[in-house]
Design an enzyme around this catalytic site. Structure first.
Site, PDB file in Angstrom:
ATOM      1  N   CYS A   1       0.796  -1.246   0.000  1.00 24.33           N
ATOM      2  CA  CYS A   1       0.000   0.000   0.000  1.00 24.33           C
ATOM      3  C   CYS A   1       0.818   1.279   0.000  1.00 24.33           C
ATOM      4  O   CYS A   1       0.786   2.024  -0.970  1.00 24.33           O
ATOM      5  CB  CYS A   1      -0.960  -0.010   1.181  1.00 24.33           C
TER       6      CYS A   1
ATOM      7  N   LYS B   1       3.105   2.175  -3.160  1.00 21.50           N
ATOM      8  CA  LYS B   1       2.367   2.372  -4.418  1.00 21.50           C
ATOM      9  C   LYS B   1       1.390   3.545  -4.306  1.00 21.50           C
ATOM     10  O   LYS B   1       1.192   4.281  -5.251  1.00 21.50           O
ATOM     11  CB  LYS B   1       1.670   1.078  -4.858  1.00 21.50           C
TER      12      LYS B   1
ATOM     13  N   ARG C   1       5.402  -8.124  -0.557  1.00 16.65           N
ATOM     14  CA  ARG C   1       5.322  -7.100  -1.607  1.00 16.65           C
ATOM     15  C   ARG C   1       6.132  -5.876  -1.181  1.00 16.65           C
ATOM     16  O   ARG C   1       5.976  -5.386  -0.080  1.00 16.65           O
ATOM     17  CB  ARG C   1       3.858  -6.704  -1.863  1.00 16.65           C
TER      18      ARG C   1
HETATM   19  C1  UDX Z   1      -1.031   0.738   5.475  1.00 13.70           C
HETATM   20  C2  UDX Z   1      -1.909   1.731   6.264  1.00 13.70           C
HETATM   21  O1  UDX Z   1      -1.455   1.788   7.610  1.00 13.70           O
HETATM   22  C3  UDX Z   1      -3.360   1.300   6.215  1.00 13.70           C
HETATM   23  O2  UDX Z   1      -4.178   2.254   6.873  1.00 13.70           O
HETATM   24  C4  UDX Z   1      -3.800   1.161   4.765  1.00 13.70           C
HETATM   25  O3  UDX Z   1      -5.134   0.702   4.695  1.00 13.70           O
HETATM   26  C5  UDX Z   1      -2.877   0.204   4.002  1.00 13.70           C
HETATM   27  O4  UDX Z   1      -1.522   0.650   4.144  1.00 13.70           O
HETATM   28  P1  UDX Z   1      -0.034  -1.708   5.942  1.00 13.70           P
HETATM   29  O5  UDX Z   1       0.592  -1.623   4.600  1.00 13.70           O
HETATM   30  O6  UDX Z   1      -0.743  -2.962   6.334  1.00 13.70           O
HETATM   31  O7  UDX Z   1      -1.118  -0.521   6.140  1.00 13.70           O
HETATM   32  O8  UDX Z   1       1.121  -1.495   7.006  1.00 13.70           O
HETATM   33  P2  UDX Z   1       1.548  -0.410   8.085  1.00 13.70           P
HETATM   34  O9  UDX Z   1       1.366  -0.970   9.428  1.00 13.70           O
HETATM   35  O10 UDX Z   1       0.966   0.907   7.792  1.00 13.70           O
HETATM   36  O11 UDX Z   1       3.111  -0.347   7.800  1.00 13.70           O
HETATM   37  C6  UDX Z   1       3.594   0.057   6.523  1.00 13.70           C
HETATM   38  C7  UDX Z   1       5.096   0.025   6.495  1.00 13.70           C
HETATM   39  O12 UDX Z   1       5.626   1.074   7.274  1.00 13.70           O
HETATM   40  C8  UDX Z   1       5.736  -1.259   7.008  1.00 13.70           C
HETATM   41  O13 UDX Z   1       6.794  -1.615   6.139  1.00 13.70           O
HETATM   42  C9  UDX Z   1       6.269  -0.873   8.360  1.00 13.70           C
HETATM   43  O14 UDX Z   1       7.387  -1.624   8.728  1.00 13.70           O
HETATM   44  C10 UDX Z   1       6.646   0.588   8.132  1.00 13.70           C
HETATM   45  N1  UDX Z   1       6.642   1.405   9.350  1.00 13.70           N
HETATM   46  C11 UDX Z   1       5.478   1.606  10.038  1.00 13.70           C
HETATM   47  C12 UDX Z   1       7.811   2.025   9.776  1.00 13.70           C
HETATM   48  O15 UDX Z   1       8.877   1.881   9.159  1.00 13.70           O
HETATM   49  N2  UDX Z   1       7.767   2.815  10.895  1.00 13.70           N
HETATM   50  C13 UDX Z   1       6.640   3.032  11.600  1.00 13.70           C
HETATM   51  O16 UDX Z   1       6.688   3.761  12.577  1.00 13.70           O
HETATM   52  C14 UDX Z   1       5.448   2.394  11.163  1.00 13.70           C
END
Ligand code: UDX
Length: 438
Positions: A265, A268, A335
């Site tokens: 997500c 992209k 992904r």
């Molecule tokens: C994200 C959004 O949070 C969600 O609301 C949306 O619907 C889809 O995209 P997701 O991709 O499941 O959700 O993961 P998320 O928990 O947001 O983490 C995304 C990425 O950010 C991960 O690679 C995570 O490791 C990284 N991340 C997250 C960090 O590097 N630091 C942080 O503090 C939080």
């Protein structure tokens, strides 16, 4: 009140949504064009790892509230509310590929013979909802009787069930009161539990989703820039993040520095939003998102070059253990995984890798069969010159560093997620490099 709902697309978003709608008491028909996925779901199996989802799927299949089909004719005849939950992947130029969305709307519409509401949940560029509405009305026998709403989804992988059952907020993009009322009926349990519903026009609803992801990505890149500053200045980014997070206006969430964001997500979505901004002529957003993306990808370069540096300049011929290959913990999704990207780069430079992940190993092995995967942490680190901690699974925080030090060749670790107890590892004899900490 039980409502007949269909959910078109049974990926992460669609399957979770279908299961949670059924759990709320609605009568749900899930549709996918992939008959393997439909057969799996109907057997009570999820094609991906998502805590709690399979149990809830089985419970609702048994209760008779949930069925699956590949037939748009069945879906059209059945549903009073149809949710479009198909993927909008990244196309060549960075913009969103909307072909699955239009294909789903065009396949469903000719079967809409009764008055109904079609609800888009996919993440789309602003302006898409109106085009989907036009497509549906043009092709549906019921014509104007098929209304359209946009109801973006904010669930996170690894917490998808909880996020769906108890969302922070519901966003209803509508063109009239009837659609908003119907969405209130669908989400009655969430509203009764106190979740706020925000009603707005279609365009704003589409934008809420992409701007939320853009903000989250910006927050992560901001703290990663601070990690660079801390390293240069001999300061500690974790203490910094904690102190910043106490300010209620900032908050501690999404301020975890390290390897940056990946997954299906955020990367992209910010690129697609950048492409939309370019089309709209909003250059400031194009520049902002460009920097966010560049900073994010730079974290991967940083870890790769640090790995080279700590093994003496070149990784060729060195044994490197990688802990964590999923893009984040509690997920088997690879992904745009920062970890897998680093693994591929190190392997291309001639490193001998051994990769462990509690659940994502098989997915990574399907994508990159040339890499070597280990069944356990001890197998992965056996004889390693360097250990890279790249995805912060709770399992890795429970490792006994003293026991691990006995198995490796050199007790050297890079904690790229700033998540391990550095003092404990150092006391156990490890040379530990933590991004953004002295
Ligand atoms: C994200 C959004 O949070 C969600 O609301 C949306 O619907 C889809 O995209 P997701 O991709 O499941 O959700 O993961 P998320 O928990 O947001 O983490 C995304 C990425 O950010 C991960 O690679 C995570 O490791 C990284 N991340 C997250 C960090 O590097 N630091 C942080 O503090 C939080």
């Amino acid at each position: 009140m039980s409502i007949k709902t269909t959910v078109i697309g049974t990926g992460y978003l669609g399957l979770t949504h279908a299961v949670c709608l059924a759990d709320a008491g609605h009568d749900v028909l899930g549709l996918d064009v992939d008959d393997t996925k439909v057969a799996m779901a109907a057997r009570g199996e999820t094609p991906f790892f998502e805590p709690g989802l399979e149990e809830l799927l089985r419970k609702n299949l048994e209760a008779g509230r949930l069925r699956f089909t590949t037939s748009f004719a069945d879906a059209g005849a059945f549903g009073d509310v149809h949710f479009l939950c198909v993927g909008t992947p990244q196309a060549q130029g960075g913009q969103a590929d909307l072909s699955y969305l239009y294909a789903a709307a065009s396949a469903l519409a000719p079967h809409l013979r009764k008055e109904c509401l079609v609800v888009g949940k996919s993440t789309v560029p602003v302006g898409t909802a109106r085009k989907v509405r036009d497509t549906v009305r043009e092709l549906a026998p019921v014509a104007e009787g098929a209304d359209l709403a946009w109801n973006p989804e904010f669930l996170r992988e690894g917490r998808a069930v909880q996020d769906s059952l108890v969302p922070d907020r519901l966003v209803f993009g509508v063109t009239g009161d009837a659609a908003a009322d119907r969405l209130r009926a669908v989400y009655a349990p969430q509203l009764a539990a106190g979740t706020p519903a925000l009603v707005m026009d279609l365009e704003t609803a589409e934008l809420v989703k992409v701007s939320a992801n853009a903000f989250l990505a910006t927050k992560i890149s901001f703290i990663n820039v601070m990690a660079e500053v801390c390293e240069a200045a001999g300061a500690d980014v974790i203490k910094l993040a904690e102190a910043l997070g106490h300010d209620e206006r900032i908050g501690r969430k999404f301020l975890s520095p390290g390897l940056g964001f990946g997954g299906g997500c955020l990367p992209k979505d910010i690129r697609a939003f950048g492409a939309t901004a370019a089309t709209l002529g909003v250059d400031s957003l194009v520049s902002l998102l460009d920097v966010v993306d560049t900073v994010n990808l730079g974290r991967r370069d940083r870890v790769t070059s640090l790995a080279r540096q700590v093994v003496g300049g070149q990784v060729a011929g060195k044994r490197i253990a990688i802990l964590g290959i999923a893009f984040k913990p509690d997920s088997d999704d690879i992904r745009d995984s920062p970890s897998l990207d680093i693994a591929e780069r190190l392997a291309a430079e001639g490193a001998s890798l051994s990769i462990h992940d509690p659940v994502a190993g098989p997915n990574a092995a399907r994508k990159c069969p040339e890499l070597t995967y280990a069944r356990s942490v001890s197998e992965a680190v056996d004889g390693a010159d360097l250990v890279l901690h790249l995805t912060e699974w709770a399992d890795y925080r429970a490792i006994d560093p003293a026991a691990l030090a006995e198995i490796v060749k050199q007790p050297v670790i890079i904690d790229a997620r700033c998540a391990l107890d550095a003092q404990m590892w150092r006391e156990a004899g490890w040379v530990m490099h933590v991004l953004g900490r002295p």
